[in-house]
Design a protein around this motif. Structure first.
Motif, PDB file in Angstrom:
ATOM      1  N   ILE A 285      -4.333  -2.193 -15.939  1.00 30.00           N
ATOM      2  CA  ILE A 285      -4.051  -3.198 -14.914  1.00 30.00           C
ATOM      3  C   ILE A 285      -4.538  -2.682 -13.559  1.00 30.00           C
ATOM      4  N   THR A 286      -4.712  -3.590 -12.647  1.00 25.62           N
ATOM      5  CA  THR A 286      -4.800  -3.260 -11.227  1.00 25.62           C
ATOM      6  C   THR A 286      -3.632  -3.961 -10.557  1.00 25.62           C
ATOM      7  N   HIS A 287      -3.284  -3.493  -9.375  1.00 23.52           N
ATOM      8  CA  HIS A 287      -2.019  -3.955  -8.804  1.00 23.52           C
ATOM      9  C   HIS A 287      -2.092  -3.850  -7.286  1.00 23.52           C
ATOM     10  N   CYS A 289       0.320  -3.219  -4.268  1.00 24.52           N
ATOM     11  CA  CYS A 289       1.676  -2.755  -3.943  1.00 24.52           C
ATOM     12  C   CYS A 289       2.048  -3.205  -2.543  1.00 24.52           C
ATOM     13  N   TYR A 310      -3.880  -2.201  -2.664  1.00 21.02           N
ATOM     14  CA  TYR A 310      -4.560  -2.305  -3.963  1.00 21.02           C
ATOM     15  C   TYR A 310      -4.652  -0.911  -4.593  1.00 21.02           C
ATOM     16  N   THR A 323       5.742   0.711  -8.001  1.00 24.36           N
ATOM     17  CA  THR A 323       5.562  -0.689  -8.390  1.00 24.36           C
ATOM     18  C   THR A 323       4.407  -0.850  -9.387  1.00 24.36           C
ATOM     19  N   PHE A 324       3.374  -0.006  -9.263  1.00 27.01           N
ATOM     20  CA  PHE A 324       2.281  -0.055 -10.235  1.00 27.01           C
ATOM     21  C   PHE A 324       2.807   0.273 -11.618  1.00 27.01           C
ATOM     22  N   SER A 327       5.020  -2.409 -13.150  1.00 23.80           N
ATOM     23  CA  SER A 327       4.198  -3.506 -13.683  1.00 23.80           C
ATOM     24  C   SER A 327       3.514  -3.094 -14.981  1.00 23.80           C
TER      25      SER A 327
END
Length: 532
Positions: A285-287, A289, A310, A323-324, A327
């Motif tokens: 994933i990319t995320h 924050c 990002y 948070t990454f 997720s």
């Protein structure tokens, strides 16, 4: 004539018989006198010993400190010889014994070798700064193992018991007979028979000194061979004093607790496990924050409540972005994470040596992760997850050795009377838990944490290191303040070996500040003295 000859013959036979009887009596008398001389002795035990404990290089871990003991017969000559070297109270004690006809035993710095006063070197079981004290343990008042390996191997170590005694001549009343002097008798004293550990004393001392030099007074450090899972160093602070157990019992810092084998919240050093589970499941994933994330009705803050913007896996690991990984954990799901962690030894008891166990800690089962919020907690190493520094070292070894897990071990061999290994311990079997491609990717991001991330205090130009920091909520409160547990788990390459090193501190500020510099110190010091 015949009668006279017969009478003369029998007369000679009687005389001869009397002579033989007299010789027999003399011989018996001589033997009785010798027996009496041998039996009329007195002795006192000066020192006792039990089975030896060695490191992996056959350096002694016990029986390393010695002192001089002097034995004085109750004579003026003995008192005059020792008087210049002892205190007034010791002098009075010897004089009192002399008056009562008793032998005196006293510790001295001088050596004596006279008829009535003689010295010998004795060895103490433990030293003032005893290495590996939590692993070795201590003895009870009767000389049996009460803790640690002393207890686990008590029967074997006790079977090698020996004594060193002083012996002198005495009459039937037990009074000293002068002129016979003092002899020392060894009865199996300091037998070389014992057990050999995987611990390397040089590395053990480096780890002990590193914790002290960096002011960690409650914590642990573990160094492990990544390929064999052999413990090379295992330090817990504070250490108890085996020479003064009473003082340690009253120490509020709990020095008898082995923090290297005790279970704690692990925090962000768990994130590489989540990353590995995702890679094994072909999930990426990319995320973005924003500093926090809502899972259901619960808001989880990021590391230091920072908005990292990002992030991908590499930058999320470098910055320890909660948070990454929350997720990512929601995508991977609990069963995959739990299964992988179980395969890497978390939540499992391990037998480090015969009857010497590492506790399981706590890895929640998939059934216990009943909500997305509980999975979120798990994804950055919080919640019900508990592990020990030794467990974390064995698990990180999987990232260091190409994906194989082997339970940690402490025993190397049994040593015989010739100082030779007669029973070499077989290493626990290894098993593959991660694909090489997964390990390669995790290894790369862990290196980036040290070179470019918040683990940069572990970076050294002398070593090629990888690792991860953590500042874990403990659930422990003191004066209304929650205590944090801080970590650095990592590894470095040294010649043909890779050494895993875990540093842990109770009541820390952050893993980056507390523990990463200790890792650097340990890795550099080992690199300076070891070649593999």
């Amino acid at each position: 004539m015949l009668k006279r000859t017969a009478i003369s013959f029998f007369g000679l036979m009687i005389v001869f018989g009397l002579l033989m009887l007299n010789l027999f009596i003399i011989e018996i008398g001589a033997g009785t006198e010798q027996s009496s001389k041998l039996s009329n002795t007195r002795s006192i035990t000066l020192s006792s010993s039990r089975g030896m404990i060695y490191d992996c290089n056959m350096k002694k871990l016990v029986n390393t400190d010695s002192e001089t003991v002097t034995v004085c017969l109750p004579s003026t000559a003995a008192l005059n010889a020792i008087s210049p070297y002892i205190t007034e109270s010791e002098k009075n004690e010897i004089y009192g014994n002399m008056t009562d006809g008793k032998v005196s035993v006293i510790k001295t710095t001088e050596q004596f070798s006279e008829n009535d006063i003689k010295s010998v070197t004795v060895t103490n079981r433990y030293s003032k700064n005893q290495p590996c004290v939590h692993l070795i343990g201590h003895l009870d008042d009767s000389g049996n193992g009460a803790m640690g390996l002393e207890r686990a191997y008590n029967s074997f170590l006790s079977a090698q018991n020996g004594t060193l005694s002083a012996v002198w001549s005495a009459d039937a009343m037990g009074r000293v007979l002068y002129g016979g002097g003092i002899d020392f008798k060894s009865d199996g004293y300091l037998s070389p028979v014992g057990i050999q550990l995987t611990i390397d004393l040089d590395i053990q001392r480096i780890a002990e000194n590193a914790l002290a030099d960096h002011g960690i007074d409650r914590g642990a450090a573990v160094v492990m061979d990544a390929d064999t899972a052999e413990l090379l160093a295992c330090v817990s602070v504070p250490a108890f004093d085996p020479l003064n157990l009473g003082a340690s019992i009253n120490d509020e810092r709990s020095p008898f607790l082995n923090r290297a084998s005790s279970s704690y919240s692990v925090g962000s050093v768990f994130k590489p496990f989540v990353a590995a589970a995702a890679i094994e499941s072909n999930i990426s994933i990319t995320h973005t924050c924003t500093g926090s994330i809502e899972i259901g009705s619960v808001t989880f803050g990021c590391n230091d409540n920072t908005a990292h913007g990002y992030v991908d896996l590499r930058t999320a690991m470098e910055r320890s972005c909660n948070t990454f990984f929350i997720s990512l954990g929601q995508k991977v799901c609990a069963p995959k994470i739990i299964s992988l962690c179980s395969a890497m030894g978390l939540g499992k008891e391990a037998e480090l040596a015969d009857n010497f166990y590492l506790k399981a800690g706590n890895l929640p089962s998939s059934d216990q992760i009943t909500s997305p919020q509980e999975l979120a907690n798990l994804s950055f190493g919080q919640g019900e997850l508990l592990a020990s520094p030794i467990q974390m070292a064995a698990a990180y070894a999987c990232f260091a050795n190409g994906g194989l897990y082997r339970p940690p071990t402490l025993m190397k061999a049994i040593i015989d009377e010739n100082g030779e290994a007669v029973q070499k311990v077989r290493l626990p079997e290894s098993r593959r838990v991660l694909n090489r491609s997964t390990v390669s990717e995790v290894d790369s991001v862990l290196r980036s944490v040290v070179t470019d991330g918040n683990g940069n205090r572990a970076y050294s130009e002398l070593t090629d290191s990888r690792g991860k920091t953590a500042t874990a909520q403990s659930g422990w409160y003191e004066d209304g303040r929650e205590i944090s547990h801080t970590w650095f788990c990592g590894y470095f390459h040294l010649g043909g070996k890779t050494l895993v090193t875990v540093v842990f501190k109770e009541d820390g500020a952050s893993g980056a500040v507390d523990c990463a510099p200790v890792f650097k110190d340990i890795s550099e010091k080992i690199t300076e003295i070891k070649t593999y």
